[in-house]
Design a protein around this motif. Structure first.
Motif, mmCIF file in Angstrom:
data_model
loop_
_atom_site.group_PDB
_atom_site.id
_atom_site.type_symbol
_atom_site.label_atom_id
_atom_site.label_comp_id
_atom_site.label_asym_id
_atom_site.label_seq_id
_atom_site.Cartn_x
_atom_site.Cartn_y
_atom_site.Cartn_z
ATOM 1 N N THR A 67 68.796 50.649 12.201
ATOM 2 C CA THR A 67 67.361 50.359 12.145
ATOM 3 C C THR A 67 66.947 49.623 13.418
ATOM 4 N N PRO A 68 65.680 49.731 13.807
ATOM 5 C CA PRO A 68 65.234 48.996 14.990
ATOM 6 C C PRO A 68 65.174 47.490 14.766
ATOM 7 N N ILE A 69 65.028 47.052 13.505
ATOM 8 C CA ILE A 69 64.900 45.619 13.247
ATOM 9 C C ILE A 69 66.249 44.956 13.020
ATOM 10 N N GLY A 70 67.336 45.731 13.029
ATOM 11 C CA GLY A 70 68.640 45.154 12.750
ATOM 12 C C GLY A 70 69.160 44.274 13.865
ATOM 13 N N TYR A 71 68.754 44.565 15.106
ATOM 14 C CA TYR A 71 69.246 43.767 16.238
ATOM 15 C C TYR A 71 68.142 43.764 17.278
#
Length: 590
Positions: A544-548
């Motif tokens: 996901t883009p929000i994971g890191y």
């Protein structure tokens, strides 16, 4: 779990669905999710906004400013371009990008590394014609994988090691202990990217549209006799494969060299004639060692670092119509220098700029102070005046100063004198004070959307902890597997990975650590494989883009959608998980 936990899970699922369907920008979606959780009272107002003052977020903002100084002076290009070269295929480009990034990330924080590579990689995509989507996610993934290889490569490893040292009867790790697992994971991960990106990464067009642009300019540049290009061939100087631009001829000592071969060497004071579109002319004028051929630019009032390029269309009421640029005294009249002229798609060759006779409808490429646009926008002399974005000439004379500030920032952090935040803030201020960039440029280059997403993600993560959703999910998954240590290790990895994708890596590690420690104690097995699994899973966030935060940083420049991360990242998550869960118990037996 109470209603708060279920409500939080519902909001998170709703945000993921909205991201997957691309119904809005990630910043708006996550900010909306945080607003819902705040309205329900699951996360307090103070906790909701606390993420926007988080040290990591402010560090990213400061690093954007540091990178602005490096970009505006051309220092970043000096550092990175020799590493990247001019590859002809996507796999070669990815390999040349990922290997140095992974190596640097093992010893430096991966966030500044990605931040520094972003502007240079954008230019590299233009020059090579490779779609940005083929390179930006590999940049982020290589930085993440490289960061797992040492204890100092990522803050997550330090957080887990700190909890180990704070726990009775547990020992911390040495600098390279985790490399026994992380290096094989790095090799597997980079191999996966090289082998599968051709099919799994999107190809949404090249970095620069080279379609038929009616504004074909003829631009003349002079090789600086004291510059670095003297003695280099056309190929070595990077002047052969410029997108949307080609070298038409070289004028040397009153002799014209047409159809220039790539092996032709450049001499000092050579006059180079290029033909191409405005975007490429901007890139051309940023090359160190090339100077504008017209001496009019050196007579302008404003310093060159305060000027920009503009396009102006000559109107039929312009007093200079029917006169040459020199005869009409264009520079004296408008305090601006004409760099090139485009006329109905025709290329005006074999004529110096000052000798071109202006006609109505001619499009002029001008170098002037930005105030020219305001002064002439309503003038009857021009039909249209527009500023060319990103056309301020680089401050090449300050490149080494900017590079020194970068080295100093890295050195004080590596030696432990300052935190990453302190060093980044000092470096950002120093870039402005030493005029490597202006305050306006620094503010303009901060990607506020990335900062909003990071801040909102921290708030949603706090809601997961406050509501009990995180503890409930973790406890349920680990209890399901029973008393098998291998399955328990697998469950710990999966839970940490899920939390990392939905919350943040450090928060995921902190939440899962006590649960994993309790499980290992009850099974009476060695906790070291569990600590390794938490370290790897909390960092290896690809789906996901929000994971890191590095995944967030490449979201816009790469033109990605949420589904791109899922399609390309989930298999990589599974591969790293397989390597970790297999090797950790073999190296540190239960």
């Amino acid at each position: 779990m109470g209603w708060e936990a279920w409500a939080t899970i519902a909001v998170v699922v709703l945000c993921i669905a909205a991201l997957a369907r691309n119904v809005g920008g990630p910043d708006i979606i996550l900010l909306g999710g945080l607003a819902l959780l705040t309205a329900m009272g699951i996360v307090g107002s103070g906790e909701a906004v606390a993420g926007f003052g988080n040290e990591g977020l402010v560090t990213v903002a400061a690093l954007f400013m540091v990178v602005t100084g490096l970009t505006q002076t051309g220092a970043m290009a000096m550092i990175v371009q020799p590493l990247l070269g001019r590859p002809t295929t996507v796999p070669v480009a990815q390999a040349r990008l990922m290997l140095p990034v992974a190596g640097l990330s093992a010893f430096l924080n991966n966030t500044p590394i990605v931040a520094m590579f972003l502007p240079v990689l954008s230019d590299w995509c233009k020059k090579t014609g490779i779609a940005p989507a083929k390179l930006f996610l590999p940049l982020s993934y290589a930085a993440i994988l490289g960061g797992t290889c040492t204890l100092i490569g990522t803050s997550t490893n330090l957080v887990v090691n700190g909890m180990l040292l704070a726990s009775p009867d547990l020992e911390g790790f040495n600098l390279f202990d985790i490399a026994w697992v992380a290096l094989p994971a790095l090799v597997v991960g980079l191999s996966y990217i090289l082998l599968t990106s051709r099919w799994l990464l999107p190809d949404r067009g090249s970095a620069l549209d080279l379609g038929d642009d009616p504004r074909q300019y003829t631009v003349e540049m002079i090789v600086d006799p004291a510059g670095p290009l003297v003695g280099q061939t056309i190929e070595q100087a990077g002047l052969r494969h410029l997108p949307g631009l080609y070298l038409a001829e070289i004028e040397r000592n009153s002799e014209v060299l047409p159809a220039v071969a790539p092996t032709t060497s450049l001499h000092g004071s050579d006059r180079l004639v290029f033909v191409g579109i405005v975007e490429s002319v901007v890139d051309l004028r940023k090359i160190r060692g090339l100077l504008p051929a017209t001496n009019q630019v050196f007579k302008l009032d404003a310093p060159r670092t305060q000027r920009t390029m503009l396009e102006a269309v000559v109107s039929d009421s312009c007093p200079l119509v029917g006169k040459s640029i020199r005869e009409g005294r264009f520079r004296s009249t408008y305090n601006a220098a004409v760099i090139a002229v485009a006329r109905n798609g025709q290329r005006i060759l074999n004529m110096k700029i000052g000798d071109i006779v202006l006609r109505p409808g001619d499009t002029l490429l001008i170098e002037a102070h930005p105030s020219f646009a305001r002064q002439q926008r309503n003038s009857r002399d021009f039909f249209l005046v527009s500023q060319v974005e990103g056309s301020t000439p680089p401050r090449h004379e300050r490149a080494w100063l900017a590079m020194g500030l970068l080295v100093g920032m890295v050195a004080v952090v590596t030696l432990g004198y300052l935190t990453m935040l302190q060093a980044a803030l000092l470096a950002a201020v120093a870039m402005i004070v030493t005029r490597c960039c202006t305050g306006t440029e620094a503010r303009r280059n901060v990607d506020w959307r990335v900062l909003i997403v990071i801040g909102a993600a921290f708030g949603i993560g706090q809601a997961m902890a406050n509501s009990g959703a995180a503890d409930g999910i973790a406890g349920f998954l680990i209890n399901v597997v029973g008393e098998n240590p291998w399955l328990t290790l697998l469950a710990v990895y999966i839970v940490t990975s899920i939390f990392t994708e939905l919350i943040t890596n450090n928060a995921a590690a902190v939440l899962v650590f006590p649960i994993a420690l309790a499980s290992a104690t009850s099974l009476d097995v060695n906790f070291t494989p569990f600590a390794i699994a938490i370290m790897m899973a909390a960092s290896a966030a690809f789906a996901t883009p929000i994971g890191y935060q590095t995944n967030l940083m490449v979201l816009g420049p790469g033109g990605y959608r949420f589904t791109d991360y899922v399609r390309f990242g989930v298999p990589l998550n599974l591969l790293v998980m397989l390597v970790t869960v297999t090797l950790a118990p073999l190296i540190w037996p239960f």
